[in-house]
Enzyme design. Structure first.
Site, PDB file in Angstrom:
ATOM      1  N   GLY A 134       6.565   5.262   8.652  1.00 20.56           N
ATOM      2  CA  GLY A 134       5.769   6.485   8.717  1.00 20.56           C
ATOM      3  C   GLY A 134       5.935   7.133  10.077  1.00 20.56           C
TER       4      GLY A 134
ATOM      5  CD  GLU B 256      12.726   0.630  10.421  1.00 15.41           C
ATOM      6  OE1 GLU B 256      13.431   1.622  10.670  1.00 15.41           O
ATOM      7  OE2 GLU B 256      12.987  -0.517  10.816  1.00 15.41           O
TER       8      GLU B 256
ATOM      9  CE  LYS C 211      -1.690   2.886   2.316  1.00 17.04           C
ATOM     10  NZ  LYS C 211      -1.450   4.332   2.147  1.00 17.04           N
TER      11      LYS C 211
ATOM     12  CB  THR D 282       0.575   6.471  11.579  1.00 20.52           C
ATOM     13  OG1 THR D 282       0.160   7.790  11.226  1.00 20.52           O
ATOM     14  CG2 THR D 282      -0.271   5.470  10.823  1.00 20.52           C
ATOM     15  N   GLY D 283       2.277   4.858  13.806  1.00 20.79           N
ATOM     16  CA  GLY D 283       2.880   3.598  14.280  1.00 20.79           C
ATOM     17  C   GLY D 283       2.278   3.146  15.602  1.00 20.79           C
TER      18      GLY D 283
ATOM     19  CB  CYS E 110      12.964   9.236   9.132  1.00 23.65           C
ATOM     20  SG  CYS E 110      13.958   8.084   8.168  1.00 23.65           S
TER      21      CYS E 110
END
Ligand code: NAD
Length: 479
Positions: free
Chosen positions: A224, A246, A170, A228-229, A280
């Protein structure tokens, strides 16, 4: 240009299409099929059926061959893909070329490893054998972000395929066209079994949420934000699936008193503005010995002030736009708040006027501050903001750098090799560079301490995220 889903061996549409825009000038690049729950379910079912067939999960030579053929096909389209990446993501063409080259190299690396996934055998008592088999974990779902959509896709997909998993991908909607084009030469390989790799895009999150919650998905690899993680970890808990997360970072760069400030400032300016500060591991906080603070203020402001903004396809461009206007506005707002509350503004960035006005551009900002607890020293602000802090001795440098919920990466700058190593050991981060920043390799594992994530991608350890270890016991007796 159009991008469709690829599910169970066929390209398909979902009736709804969304537009992909060039963030440098708002031109339409193309449309992508915009799916959701139905596509996610069909993709997971197809991957589960494909995993049940031994022709993929137990056939390392086939998996190697597929990866090799994909890499060869990508090589012949390298430049076209780099141009598309720059148009859809905004990054400077040299960065896109580097990313595509690195991604191809990483596919080749995992093609080799596909044939070296050893377990071990022990004779636990006379004639009694414990065979430890390293097996593919099953269906792997991969949620990939937009900031480095080639390398961040490959560092999850290539080890998953090498290990023998079947996959559902996705991509982020912002780079859906690029991800479809990059995957197309893999998806059309005659050797690839139907359902072994599936792809769907969506502008919402319901399909992604299904991947997280589905008991048919055995491994979820997400790159991300930490927010959200965290949500994914909660939503995945009932299925107890394996997670590879990650997440965000807030990289500190520790500059000791013996460093060559002018040369280091140039490197730090590049490290802070890579992908317009949307990486990141980008440099976020520069901690400099107090004896060199004044010099560093001047050198960093000059280096950041000279960064050339422009469309990523123009040869002179060093920094392109942010990924989209929404992101530019959010990041711009946080930077404005930081400038309003910091000790000193050394370079005030913002939205450029003139020909770049239609794009999602933000020029770099540099501020100085003493309190490492300030929100702009703690929060990941995903854009071109750099904060400068001073320290008196190594203990203060370490305390400041470790004053963070994140632990993704850091760097140390000095000619004193032993001192650099001592500092590197004390910094609570998954990666520490000495006299460099943002050096990432297919061979070297990356990942986060603390809220920067779980597990490792790149390197041999990434394979482990996509495997299970099975103990087979047999008493064969003795002669
Ligand atoms: P994001 O967390 O906003 O979104 C990432 C993806 O998550 C999107 O594709 C979205 O569809 C999906 N998603 C959203 N809600 C979901 C849910 N409830 N369940 C499942 N999926 C859901 O991240 P972003 O803004 O796209 O990317 C930037 C972030 O990524 C930064 O924090 C950056 O540090 C991080 N990042 C980390 C690494 C690393 O290696 N650690 C690398 C690149 C980027």
């Amino acid at each position: 240009m159009q991008a469709r889903h690829f599910i169970d061996g066929d390209w398909c549409e979902s009736g709804q299409w969304s537009e992909s825009l060039d963030p440098a000038n708002a031109e339409t690049i193309g449309q992508f099929a915009d799916g959701g729950l139905r596509e996610a379910q069909a993709a997971v079912d197809a991957a589960a059926r494909a995993f049940a067939e031994p022709q993929w999960s137990q056939n390392p030579r086939l998996r190697q061959q597929v990866l090799l053929e994909w890499a060869a096909a990508l090589k012949s389209r390298q430049e076209d893909l780099a141009i598309l990446l720059t148009r859809e993501n905004g990054k400077a063409l040299a960065q896109s070329r580097g990313e595509i080259g690195g991604a191809i190299s990483e596919i080749l690396y995992y093609a080799g490893l596909a044939r070296h996934i050893p377990g071990h055998v022990l004779e636990v008592a006379p004639g009694e054998f414990s065979t430890m088999l390293r097996e593919p974990a099953g269906v792997a779902a991969l949620i990939i972000p937009w900031n480095a959509p080639a390398v961040l896709l490959v560092r999850a997909l290539a080890p998953a395929l090498a290990a023998g998993c079947t996959c559902v991908i996705k991509p982020a909607p912002q780079t859906a066209l690029f991800n479809a084009a990059f995957l197309e030469p893999l998806l059309q390989l005659p050797l690839l079994p139907r359902g072994a790799v599936n792809l769907f895009a969506e502008t919402g999150h319901v399909g992604a949420a299904h991947l997280v919650a589905s008991p048919a998905v055995d491994v979820l690899s997400f790159t991300g934000s930490t927010a959200t993680g965290t949500r994914i970890m909660q939503d995945a808990a009932p299925t107890m699936k394996k997670l590879s997360l990650e997440l965000g970072g807030k990289s500190c760069c520790v500059v000791l008193e013996d460093a060559d400030i002018t040369a280091v400032a140039l490197k730090l300016a590049a490290a802070a503005t890579i992908i317009s500060g949307q990486q990141c591991t980008a440099a976020r906080r520069v901690l400099v010995h107090v004896s060199r603070l004044a010099e560093m203020k001047q050198a960093l402001a000059a280096a950041l002030g000279e960064i050339r903004l422009g469309h990523g396809l123009e040869a002179a461009t060093q920094m392109g736009p942010l990924i989209d206007w929404h992101s530019r506005d959010l990041v711009g707002q946080r930077i404005a708040e930081a400038m309003g509350s910091c000790d000193e503004v050394l370079l005030a960035g913002g939205q450029p006027d003139g020909p770049l006005g239609a794009g999602a551009f933000l020029s770099p900002t540099l501020i100085a501050h003493r309190d490492s607890g300030a929100f702009f020293c703690q929060e990941e602000i995903f854009g071109p903001l750099l904060v400068l802090e001073a320290f008196e001795d190594d203990a203060e440098a370490i305390a400041r750098a470790n004053h963070s919920d994140f632990g993704l990466s850091a760097s140390v700058w000095t000619h004193d090799g032993a001192r650099a190593m001592r500092l590197a050991r004390a910094l609570r981060n998954g990666t520490v560079w000495i006299n460099d920043h943002n050096k990432l390799f297919a061979e070297a594992e990356t990942g986060g301490y603390r809220k920067s994530g779980l597990g490792r991608l790149h390197g041999y350890d990434a394979l482990m995220d996509f495997t299970e270890l099975k103990h087979v016991y047999q008493n064969v007796g003795t002669l």
